[in-house]
Write a protein that holds these residues in place. Structure first.
Motif, PDB file in Angstrom:
ATOM      1  N   ALA A 159       0.829  -1.209   0.000  1.00  0.00           N
ATOM      2  CA  ALA A 159       0.000   0.000   0.000  1.00  0.00           C
ATOM      3  C   ALA A 159       0.859   1.252   0.000  1.00  0.00           C
ATOM      4  O   ALA A 159       0.564   2.227  -0.696  1.00  0.00           O
ATOM      5  CB  ALA A 159      -0.936  -0.010   1.207  1.00  0.00           C
ATOM      6  N   LEU A 160       1.950   1.237   0.772  1.00  0.00           N
ATOM      7  CA  LEU A 160       2.821   2.416   0.824  1.00  0.00           C
ATOM      8  C   LEU A 160       3.620   2.559  -0.471  1.00  0.00           C
ATOM      9  O   LEU A 160       3.902   3.675  -0.909  1.00  0.00           O
ATOM     10  CB  LEU A 160       3.754   2.327   2.027  1.00  0.00           C
ATOM     11  N   GLY A 161       3.951   1.441  -1.109  1.00  0.00           N
ATOM     12  CA  GLY A 161       4.634   1.516  -2.392  1.00  0.00           C
ATOM     13  C   GLY A 161       3.738   2.090  -3.473  1.00  0.00           C
ATOM     14  O   GLY A 161       4.168   2.930  -4.278  1.00  0.00           O
ATOM     15  N   ALA A 162       2.479   1.646  -3.508  1.00  0.00           N
ATOM     16  CA  ALA A 162       1.528   2.183  -4.486  1.00  0.00           C
ATOM     17  C   ALA A 162       1.259   3.662  -4.213  1.00  0.00           C
ATOM     18  O   ALA A 162       1.072   4.457  -5.145  1.00  0.00           O
ATOM     19  CB  ALA A 162       0.232   1.384  -4.448  1.00  0.00           C
ATOM     20  N   SER A 163       1.253   4.055  -2.945  1.00  0.00           N
ATOM     21  CA  SER A 163       1.084   5.465  -2.590  1.00  0.00           C
ATOM     22  C   SER A 163       2.226   6.297  -3.160  1.00  0.00           C
ATOM     23  O   SER A 163       2.009   7.381  -3.711  1.00  0.00           O
ATOM     24  CB  SER A 163       1.026   5.631  -1.071  1.00  0.00           C
ATOM     25  N   ARG A 164       3.448   5.784  -3.029  1.00  0.00           N
ATOM     26  CA  ARG A 164       4.605   6.509  -3.569  1.00  0.00           C
ATOM     27  C   ARG A 164       4.511   6.624  -5.089  1.00  0.00           C
ATOM     28  O   ARG A 164       4.818   7.675  -5.662  1.00  0.00           O
ATOM     29  CB  ARG A 164       5.892   5.792  -3.143  1.00  0.00           C
ATOM     30  N   LEU A 165       4.084   5.546  -5.743  1.00  0.00           N
ATOM     31  CA  LEU A 165       3.931   5.574  -7.194  1.00  0.00           C
ATOM     32  C   LEU A 165       2.928   6.640  -7.619  1.00  0.00           C
ATOM     33  O   LEU A 165       3.105   7.306  -8.645  1.00  0.00           O
ATOM     34  CB  LEU A 165       3.488   4.197  -7.689  1.00  0.00           C
ATOM     35  N   SER A 166       1.865   6.829  -6.830  1.00  0.00           N
ATOM     36  CA  SER A 166       0.797   7.763  -7.202  1.00  0.00           C
ATOM     37  C   SER A 166       1.282   9.202  -7.305  1.00  0.00           C
ATOM     38  O   SER A 166       0.604  10.043  -7.900  1.00  0.00           O
ATOM     39  CB  SER A 166      -0.354   7.681  -6.195  1.00  0.00           C
ATOM     40  N   GLN A 167       2.437   9.508  -6.716  1.00  0.00           N
ATOM     41  CA  GLN A 167       2.978  10.871  -6.749  1.00  0.00           C
ATOM     42  C   GLN A 167       3.932  11.084  -7.924  1.00  0.00           C
ATOM     43  O   GLN A 167       4.506  12.170  -8.067  1.00  0.00           O
ATOM     44  CB  GLN A 167       3.703  11.178  -5.436  1.00  0.00           C
ATOM     45  N   SER A 168       4.090  10.067  -8.774  1.00  0.00           N
ATOM     46  CA  SER A 168       5.042  10.149  -9.885  1.00  0.00           C
ATOM     47  C   SER A 168       4.326  10.539 -11.164  1.00  0.00           C
ATOM     48  O   SER A 168       3.297   9.971 -11.519  1.00  0.00           O
ATOM     49  CB  SER A 168       5.738   8.796 -10.070  1.00  0.00           C
TER      50      SER A 168
ATOM     51  N   THR B  69      11.900  -3.961  -7.405  1.00  0.00           N
ATOM     52  CA  THR B  69      12.763  -4.873  -6.666  1.00  0.00           C
ATOM     53  C   THR B  69      11.880  -5.889  -5.946  1.00  0.00           C
ATOM     54  O   THR B  69      10.709  -5.603  -5.644  1.00  0.00           O
ATOM     55  CB  THR B  69      13.617  -4.120  -5.626  1.00  0.00           C
ATOM     56  N   PRO B  70      12.390  -7.077  -5.654  1.00  0.00           N
ATOM     57  CA  PRO B  70      11.599  -8.051  -4.896  1.00  0.00           C
ATOM     58  C   PRO B  70      11.328  -7.540  -3.479  1.00  0.00           C
ATOM     59  O   PRO B  70      12.183  -6.905  -2.861  1.00  0.00           O
ATOM     60  CB  PRO B  70      12.485  -9.304  -4.878  1.00  0.00           C
ATOM     61  N   LEU B  71      10.137  -7.808  -2.970  1.00  0.00           N
ATOM     62  CA  LEU B  71       9.750  -7.377  -1.618  1.00  0.00           C
ATOM     63  C   LEU B  71       9.081  -8.538  -0.909  1.00  0.00           C
ATOM     64  O   LEU B  71       8.185  -9.187  -1.464  1.00  0.00           O
ATOM     65  CB  LEU B  71       8.783  -6.187  -1.708  1.00  0.00           C
ATOM     66  N   SER B  72       9.496  -8.808   0.318  1.00  0.00           N
ATOM     67  CA  SER B  72       8.883  -9.885   1.097  1.00  0.00           C
ATOM     68  C   SER B  72       7.643  -9.373   1.814  1.00  0.00           C
ATOM     69  O   SER B  72       7.525  -8.180   2.117  1.00  0.00           O
ATOM     70  CB  SER B  72       9.876 -10.443   2.116  1.00  0.00           C
ATOM     71  N   VAL B  73       6.728 -10.282   2.097  1.00  0.00           N
ATOM     72  CA  VAL B  73       5.519  -9.920   2.844  1.00  0.00           C
ATOM     73  C   VAL B  73       5.891  -9.376   4.221  1.00  0.00           C
ATOM     74  O   VAL B  73       5.323  -8.390   4.688  1.00  0.00           O
ATOM     75  CB  VAL B  73       4.583 -11.139   2.971  1.00  0.00           C
ATOM     76  N   SER B  74       6.858 -10.003   4.879  1.00  0.00           N
ATOM     77  CA  SER B  74       7.235  -9.575   6.237  1.00  0.00           C
ATOM     78  C   SER B  74       7.784  -8.149   6.237  1.00  0.00           C
ATOM     79  O   SER B  74       7.488  -7.363   7.140  1.00  0.00           O
ATOM     80  CB  SER B  74       8.249 -10.550   6.839  1.00  0.00           C
ATOM     81  N   HIS B  75       8.581  -7.818   5.223  1.00  0.00           N
ATOM     82  CA  HIS B  75       9.133  -6.460   5.155  1.00  0.00           C
ATOM     83  C   HIS B  75       8.022  -5.442   4.895  1.00  0.00           C
ATOM     84  O   HIS B  75       7.997  -4.368   5.519  1.00  0.00           O
ATOM     85  CB  HIS B  75      10.196  -6.373   4.064  1.00  0.00           C
ATOM     86  N   ALA B  76       7.098  -5.764   3.993  1.00  0.00           N
ATOM     87  CA  ALA B  76       5.985  -4.857   3.706  1.00  0.00           C
ATOM     88  C   ALA B  76       5.111  -4.669   4.944  1.00  0.00           C
ATOM     89  O   ALA B  76       4.670  -3.550   5.247  1.00  0.00           O
ATOM     90  CB  ALA B  76       5.144  -5.397   2.556  1.00  0.00           C
TER      91      ALA B  76
END
Length: 307
Positions: free
Chosen positions: A268-277, A286-293
């Motif tokens: 959700a935070l990654g998609a939020s960042r994309l929305s400002q581009s 890049t690969p992202l793990s569920v635990s890190h997200a």
């Protein structure tokens, strides 16, 4: 007590957290494209976490306060000013009757969030004030229309002493190189190892044909091994791959089901960042793990909830 819309700009929409529980009936969630900026706007003013704000896209909008209140600006720097005095994003401010708030053109980012103490007072439709123009639901009059000049948005009178700023560590740099993680999903088996290597080693360009429904990307094609998949529900940030191999990141006004293969999803935070581009910007995955997200989201929520 009202906020009058003097000029609406390309797209100004009322949004709360979104409309949940109706996707099985074909009603999408809507809500703020940038959950991070929206959440900090409510934090600045001590608002309920579901308070209605105005999402201003690309600026060129102006408003007049018809009562005293505190308001906050978060998200993009759209050249805001109050009575001609420049304002910075990520701060709260005091306004009195007659003050005029204006946005010009984007300096950094695409979407700014205007919140007032106590939130805008808008009647919900299906439990939410979020505006989804395509579905004709939500917004000021419940009909899904964008804000227009002459609209008056109610809010409650407030002269509470609020003077806050978002912590520096929480303020994103919208001009920095865009690198966003993808959590590979259950359909990743439809993509070869070479296709996934291409996904994570290539740069993609945000297309001009991007909106609140989805961000289309242009770059080296990502080819699925087959496309005859059964339609299923789609979440915020899902990365679907149509037959032309150009990824589409599904955003807040996405369709509720889809049958293109999905290689994974953004957080959700990654998609939020994309929305400002803005269109033309480059993005690398890049690969992202569920635990890190989950850890990132937990940290954000703990700070917002704690006030």
């Amino acid at each position: 007590m009202m906020l009058e819309v003097l000029q609406s700009g390309p797209l100004s929409l009322l949004q709360d957290k979104g409309r949940f529980g109706y996707q099985n009936q074909g009603v999408t969630t809507g809500g703020p494209m940038d959950e991070h900026a929206y959440g900090w706007g409510n934090w600045l003013l001590g608002n309920d976490l579901n308070s209605t704000q105005i999402e201003v896209t690309l600026g060129m909008a102006s408003f007049r306060f018809h009562a005293t209140t505190y308001f906050a600006l978060t998200g993009a720097d759209l050249g805001a000013s109050l009575n001609g005095k420049p304002l910075s994003s990520w701060f709260s401010y005091h306004a009195v009757e007659g003050d005029e708030l204006r946005f010009t053109r984007p300096v950094s980012g695409m979407r700014a969030y205007l919140s007032v103490h106590g939130g805008f007072r808008v009647s919900p439709m299906l439990g939410s004030s979020s505006t989804v123009c395509r579905e004709g639901i939500g917004g000021l009059n419940g009909d899904g229309k964008r804000l227009e000049a002459g609209d008056n948005i109610p809010f409650s009178l407030s002269d509470s002493r609020i003077n806050t700023k978002v912590p520096n560590w929480a303020i994103p740099d919208y001009d920095s190189p865009l690198e966003i993680g993808i959590i590979l999903g259950s359909q990743q088996a439809l993509f070869s190892e070479d296709a996934k290597k291409t996904l994570f080693s290539s740069f993609f360009t945000i297309s001009q044909h991007s909106d609140r429904m989805g961000f289309r990307l242009e770059g080296q094609p990502i080819i699925a091994e087959r496309y005859d998949v059964i339609s299923e529900g789609i979440g915020f940030g899902a990365v679907q791959i149509p037959p032309d191999g150009q990824p589409i990141v599904l955003m807040k006004d996405r369709q509720t089901i889809g049958g293109y293969p999905k290689v994974g999803t953004l957080s959700a935070l990654g998609a939020s960042r994309l929305s400002q581009s803005r269109p033309g910007s480059e993005i690398k995955f890049t690969p992202l793990s569920v635990s890190h997200a989950e850890a990132e989201l937990r940290l954000f929520q703990e700070v917002i909830y704690r006030r």
